[in-house]
Design a protein around this motif. Structure first.
Motif, PDB file in Angstrom:
ATOM      1  N   LEU A  17     -29.845 -13.732  12.683  1.00 15.67           N
ATOM      2  CA  LEU A  17     -29.998 -12.345  13.090  1.00 15.67           C
ATOM      3  C   LEU A  17     -31.328 -12.155  13.806  1.00 15.67           C
ATOM      4  N   VAL A  18     -32.390 -12.695  13.242  1.00 13.37           N
ATOM      5  CA  VAL A  18     -33.707 -12.588  13.869  1.00 13.37           C
ATOM      6  C   VAL A  18     -33.710 -13.287  15.227  1.00 13.37           C
ATOM      7  N   GLU A  19     -33.073 -14.446  15.292  1.00 15.76           N
ATOM      8  CA  GLU A  19     -33.015 -15.183  16.561  1.00 15.76           C
ATOM      9  C   GLU A  19     -32.291 -14.378  17.633  1.00 15.76           C
ATOM     10  N   LEU A  20     -31.173 -13.744  17.251  1.00 20.38           N
ATOM     11  CA  LEU A  20     -30.409 -12.955  18.221  1.00 20.38           C
ATOM     12  C   LEU A  20     -31.219 -11.759  18.706  1.00 20.38           C
ATOM     13  N   VAL A  21     -31.831 -11.039  17.781  1.00 21.14           N
ATOM     14  CA  VAL A  21     -32.624  -9.866  18.170  1.00 21.14           C
ATOM     15  C   VAL A  21     -33.796 -10.288  19.044  1.00 21.14           C
ATOM     16  N   THR A  22     -34.445 -11.390  18.700  1.00 21.86           N
ATOM     17  CA  THR A  22     -35.557 -11.893  19.505  1.00 21.86           C
ATOM     18  C   THR A  22     -35.100 -12.216  20.920  1.00 21.86           C
ATOM     19  N   ASP A  23     -33.933 -12.855  21.037  1.00 14.54           N
ATOM     20  CA  ASP A  23     -33.395 -13.185  22.361  1.00 14.54           C
ATOM     21  C   ASP A  23     -33.064 -11.925  23.151  1.00 14.54           C
ATOM     22  N   LEU A  24     -32.470 -10.934  22.489  1.00 15.49           N
ATOM     23  CA  LEU A  24     -32.152  -9.680  23.172  1.00 15.49           C
ATOM     24  C   LEU A  24     -33.420  -8.991  23.660  1.00 15.49           C
ATOM     25  N   ARG A  25     -34.426  -8.967  22.821  1.00 16.58           N
ATOM     26  CA  ARG A  25     -35.683  -8.329  23.191  1.00 16.58           C
ATOM     27  C   ARG A  25     -36.356  -9.050  24.360  1.00 16.58           C
ATOM     28  N   ALA A  26     -36.221 -10.364  24.407  1.00 17.19           N
ATOM     29  CA  ALA A  26     -36.842 -11.139  25.485  1.00 17.19           C
ATOM     30  C   ALA A  26     -36.207 -10.829  26.836  1.00 17.19           C
ATOM     31  N   VAL A  27     -34.895 -10.594  26.832  1.00 18.41           N
ATOM     32  CA  VAL A  27     -34.171 -10.364  28.089  1.00 18.41           C
ATOM     33  C   VAL A  27     -34.190  -8.897  28.489  1.00 18.41           C
ATOM     34  N   THR A  28     -34.026  -8.015  27.525  1.00 21.95           N
ATOM     35  CA  THR A  28     -33.919  -6.584  27.813  1.00 21.95           C
ATOM     36  C   THR A  28     -34.636  -5.788  26.725  1.00 21.95           C
ATOM     37  N   PRO A  29     -35.947  -5.684  26.813  1.00 18.54           N
ATOM     38  CA  PRO A  29     -36.740  -5.084  25.736  1.00 18.54           C
ATOM     39  C   PRO A  29     -36.462  -3.617  25.458  1.00 18.54           C
ATOM     40  N   HIS A  30     -35.863  -2.914  26.385  1.00 14.79           N
ATOM     41  CA  HIS A  30     -35.661  -1.476  26.202  1.00 14.79           C
ATOM     42  C   HIS A  30     -34.238  -1.098  25.789  1.00 14.79           C
ATOM     43  N   THR A  31     -33.356  -2.072  25.647  1.00 12.96           N
ATOM     44  CA  THR A  31     -32.000  -1.775  25.189  1.00 12.96           C
ATOM     45  C   THR A  31     -32.019  -1.443  23.698  1.00 12.96           C
ATOM     46  N   PRO A  32     -31.486  -0.293  23.292  1.00 12.06           N
ATOM     47  CA  PRO A  32     -31.471   0.036  21.862  1.00 12.06           C
ATOM     48  C   PRO A  32     -30.583  -0.928  21.084  1.00 12.06           C
ATOM     49  N   VAL A  33     -31.092  -1.419  19.974  1.00 16.00           N
ATOM     50  CA  VAL A  33     -30.344  -2.304  19.087  1.00 16.00           C
ATOM     51  C   VAL A  33     -30.298  -1.660  17.709  1.00 16.00           C
ATOM     52  N   VAL A  34     -29.085  -1.440  17.190  1.00 13.00           N
ATOM     53  CA  VAL A  34     -28.894  -0.810  15.888  1.00 13.00           C
ATOM     54  C   VAL A  34     -28.328  -1.855  14.935  1.00 13.00           C
ATOM     55  N   VAL A  35     -29.078  -2.186  13.899  1.00  6.77           N
ATOM     56  CA  VAL A  35     -28.627  -3.118  12.879  1.00  6.77           C
ATOM     57  C   VAL A  35     -28.157  -2.307  11.681  1.00  6.77           C
ATOM     58  N   ALA A  90     -21.393  -6.650  18.123  1.00  8.90           N
ATOM     59  CA  ALA A  90     -21.395  -8.114  18.081  1.00  8.90           C
ATOM     60  C   ALA A  90     -21.684  -8.582  16.668  1.00  8.90           C
ATOM     61  N   ASP A  91     -21.263  -9.797  16.357  1.00  9.81           N
ATOM     62  CA  ASP A  91     -21.601 -10.433  15.093  1.00  9.81           C
ATOM     63  C   ASP A  91     -22.980 -11.070  15.224  1.00  9.81           C
ATOM     64  N   ALA A  92     -23.714 -11.101  14.127  1.00  8.17           N
ATOM     65  CA  ALA A  92     -25.093 -11.594  14.163  1.00  8.17           C
ATOM     66  C   ALA A  92     -25.254 -12.874  13.364  1.00  8.17           C
TER      67      ALA A  92
END
Length: 239
Positions: A17-35, A90-92
């Motif tokens: 989960l941390v790896e996925l969120v880190t990857d998302l933040r690296a590519v698109t830091p402003h996209t809202p992510v709700v866990v 998505a699944d995490a």
């Protein structure tokens, strides 16, 4: 990069989960992510704090209610906090990669259809997954008249016009996503399928899918009568 909100339902999450969120933040830091935490125990608290520190919105259910309940909690939050935005769920657990999630966000923005991230069931795929997908694919075709390559994918994008409708679909656990797909197909909602890499890490050991009980729940929507038409929920949506 995208106007979509990413919703990640989790239960007893691991480092992926941390790896996925880190990857998302690296590519698109402003996209809202709700866990959305589906009632994980105290052992998950530290990891959930880490994803919160990475900028995710953390929603928590008071007990383990099921994946469908977690998704609905996420969709409700999107309606309140990000009205008018598309949603990608998505699944995490390592199955879905950040580039594939963002690709679906772009496709739903352009197509205004439900977009499924479908897997190829060849290569190193657990046998039970091959058999299960073949069976549900056949039943889905019989039930709805629509051909879907991967009816059980957890990687899906929905146009914002359908987010409120998603909350009207019955189902609290793994049956919910099947119920959504069945209702959409029967209502002739446009469904687009995008092939994504198939990833089963450690033999899919992190999955919380119960082979017997959850399989029965998943097949149930295929045998139910038609759902409430989309038009009754959101008359603005015109496929």
């Amino acid at each position: 990069m995208t106007q979509a909100v990413v919703v990640l339902p989790v239960y007893q999450p691991g480092e992926r989960l941390v790896e996925l969120v880190t990857d998302l933040r690296a590519v698109t830091p402003h996209t809202p992510v709700v866990v959305v935490d589906d009632g994980s125990d105290a052992s998950s608290a530290r990891l959930l704090r880490r994803v919160s520190d990475l900028g995710c919105t953390l929603r928590r259910l008071d007990c383990n209610r099921g994946k469908g309940s977690a998704l609905k909690e996420g969709y409700q939050y999107v309606l309140r906090a990000h009205p008018g935005r598309d949603v990608v769920s998505a699944d995490a657990d390592g199955q879905h990669r950040a580039p594939d999630i963002l690709h679906l966000a772009e496709r739903v923005r352009d197509s205004r259809a439900i977009v499924l991230g479908v897997r190829r069931f060849d290569g190193d795929v657990p046998l039970r997954r091959r058999i299960g997908n073949a069976l549900t694919r056949t039943l889905f075709k019989i039930s709805t008249g629509v051909t879907a390559t991967d009816t059980q994918t957890g990687l899906r994008a929905y146009p914002h016009e359908l987010v409120r409708w998603l909350l009207t679909i019955p189902g609290e656990r793994f049956d919910y996503e099947m119920a959504v797909l069945v209702a959409a197909a029967r209502n002739r909602c446009p469904i687009e399928q995008v092939t994504v890499p198939t990833r089963y890490l450690d033999g899919n050991a992190s999955s919380h899918f119960g082979m017997i009980i959850d399989s029965v729940r998943t097949y149930r929507p295929l045998l139910m009568p038609g759902e409430k038409p989309i038009q009754e929920v959101d008359p603005c949506y015109d496929p």
